[in-house]
Design a protein around this motif. Structure first.
Motif, mmCIF file in Angstrom:
data_model
loop_
_atom_site.group_PDB
_atom_site.id
_atom_site.type_symbol
_atom_site.label_atom_id
_atom_site.label_comp_id
_atom_site.label_asym_id
_atom_site.label_seq_id
_atom_site.Cartn_x
_atom_site.Cartn_y
_atom_site.Cartn_z
ATOM 1 N N VAL A 76 0.840 -1.203 0.000
ATOM 2 C CA VAL A 76 0.000 0.000 0.000
ATOM 3 C C VAL A 76 0.871 1.248 0.000
ATOM 4 N N ALA A 77 1.950 1.233 0.783
ATOM 5 C CA ALA A 77 2.861 2.390 0.820
ATOM 6 C C ALA A 77 3.490 2.624 -0.551
ATOM 7 N N LEU A 78 3.918 1.550 -1.217
ATOM 8 C CA LEU A 78 4.497 1.688 -2.556
ATOM 9 C C LEU A 78 3.447 2.167 -3.561
ATOM 10 N N LEU A 79 2.234 1.645 -3.457
ATOM 11 C CA LEU A 79 1.144 2.058 -4.345
ATOM 12 C C LEU A 79 0.888 3.556 -4.208
ATOM 13 N N LEU A 80 0.783 4.027 -2.969
ATOM 14 C CA LEU A 80 0.520 5.453 -2.745
ATOM 15 C C LEU A 80 1.696 6.305 -3.229
ATOM 16 N N ALA A 81 2.918 5.844 -2.988
ATOM 17 C CA ALA A 81 4.089 6.608 -3.431
ATOM 18 C C ALA A 81 4.135 6.709 -4.950
ATOM 19 N N THR A 82 3.708 5.655 -5.635
ATOM 20 C CA THR A 82 3.764 5.620 -7.096
ATOM 21 C C THR A 82 2.585 6.324 -7.737
ATOM 22 N N ASP A 93 -0.106 8.196 -6.098
ATOM 23 C CA ASP A 93 -0.689 9.409 -5.528
ATOM 24 C C ASP A 93 0.010 9.733 -4.210
ATOM 25 N N GLY A 94 1.192 10.311 -4.307
ATOM 26 C CA GLY A 94 2.023 10.571 -3.134
ATOM 27 C C GLY A 94 1.386 11.472 -2.089
ATOM 28 N N ARG A 95 0.436 12.303 -2.475
ATOM 29 C CA ARG A 95 -0.209 13.207 -1.526
ATOM 30 C C ARG A 95 -1.655 12.770 -1.238
ATOM 31 N N PHE A 96 -1.941 11.470 -1.395
ATOM 32 C CA PHE A 96 -3.295 10.928 -1.232
ATOM 33 C C PHE A 96 -3.940 11.356 0.082
ATOM 34 N N ARG A 97 -3.216 11.269 1.168
ATOM 35 C CA ARG A 97 -3.785 11.592 2.489
ATOM 36 C C ARG A 97 -3.913 13.099 2.721
ATOM 37 N N ASP A 98 -3.343 13.911 1.838
ATOM 38 C CA ASP A 98 -3.293 15.356 2.063
ATOM 39 C C ASP A 98 -4.232 16.184 1.195
ATOM 40 N N HIS A 99 -4.810 15.618 0.140
ATOM 41 C CA HIS A 99 -5.660 16.421 -0.744
ATOM 42 C C HIS A 99 -7.129 16.049 -0.578
ATOM 43 N N ASN A 100 -7.987 16.820 -1.196
ATOM 44 C CA ASN A 100 -9.433 16.616 -1.076
ATOM 45 C C ASN A 100 -10.029 15.893 -2.283
ATOM 46 N N GLY A 101 -9.229 15.081 -2.943
ATOM 47 C CA GLY A 101 -9.708 14.340 -4.107
ATOM 48 C C GLY A 101 -9.031 14.756 -5.391
ATOM 49 N N VAL A 102 -8.482 15.956 -5.406
ATOM 50 C CA VAL A 102 -7.794 16.492 -6.577
ATOM 51 C C VAL A 102 -6.472 17.081 -6.103
ATOM 52 N N ASP A 103 -5.407 16.783 -6.830
ATOM 53 C CA ASP A 103 -4.084 17.313 -6.498
ATOM 54 C C ASP A 103 -3.717 18.357 -7.548
#
Length: 167
Positions: A72-78, A80-90
């Motif tokens: 999951v960490a690799l998936l998010l890094a690859t 959507d690195g800011r997944f936990r920080d945005h509101n659906g759109v980066d």
């Protein structure tokens, strides 16, 4: 250099109209997002592999609690690195992708977040056009208002076509 009073007044009027128009556009966009129903993440989904004749060979479901946290960490890094920080759109990712498209004349990298990809996959949207991408953005913002990040991640793990041609 002396500036006439009429020129200053005209500039102030133009700036005021531009500011009011910008605020109106933001409010209208926000109303559009608020009126958009979210994607149903809680409908049962699974990956289904079928034979050429349509017979179901195997159905796979994904339980996010059983997915390796390192994966999951690799998936998010690859993806959507800011997944936990945005509101659906980066916005930074969209600007980067737009800039690369403009410079290279072709798509070099995408700007979609995991939330935007969940919208595209669940609703089978075609988002290569500006209007398609705009609709995806509106629906991603709406989805984030109703679903938590863990629910969106679970939906992505269930919807994404892991395995190339298996979809």
């Amino acid at each position: 250099m002396r500036v006439s009073g009429r020129l200053v007044k005209a500039c102030l009027i133009v700036l005021s109209v531009a500011a009011i128009s910008g605020v109106a556009a933001v409010l209208q966009f926000r109303a559009m997002v608020d009126a958009t129903p979210p994607v149903d993440l809680f409908a049962p989904t699974s990956q289904v592999v079928t034979a050429r004749n349509g017979d179901i060979l195997r159905a796979y479901t994904v339980d996010p609690a059983r997915v390796d946290p390192g994966y999951v960490a690799l998936l998010l890094a690859t993806e959507d690195g800011r997944f936990r920080d945005h509101n659906g759109v980066d916005p930074r990712a969209l600007l980067r992708a737009g800039w690369q498209l403009m410079i290279h004349g072709r798509i070099v990298s995408g700007g979609s977040t995991l939330t935007m990809q969940v919208v595209r996959l669940s609703e089978r949207l075609h988002t290569r056009s500006p209007s398609g991408k705009f609709g995806q953005i509106v629906k991603a913002l709406a989805l984030e208002r109703f679903a938590g990040k863990d629910d969106i991640l679970a939906a992505y793990l269930s919807l994404a076509p892991f395995g190339g041609n298996l979809e």
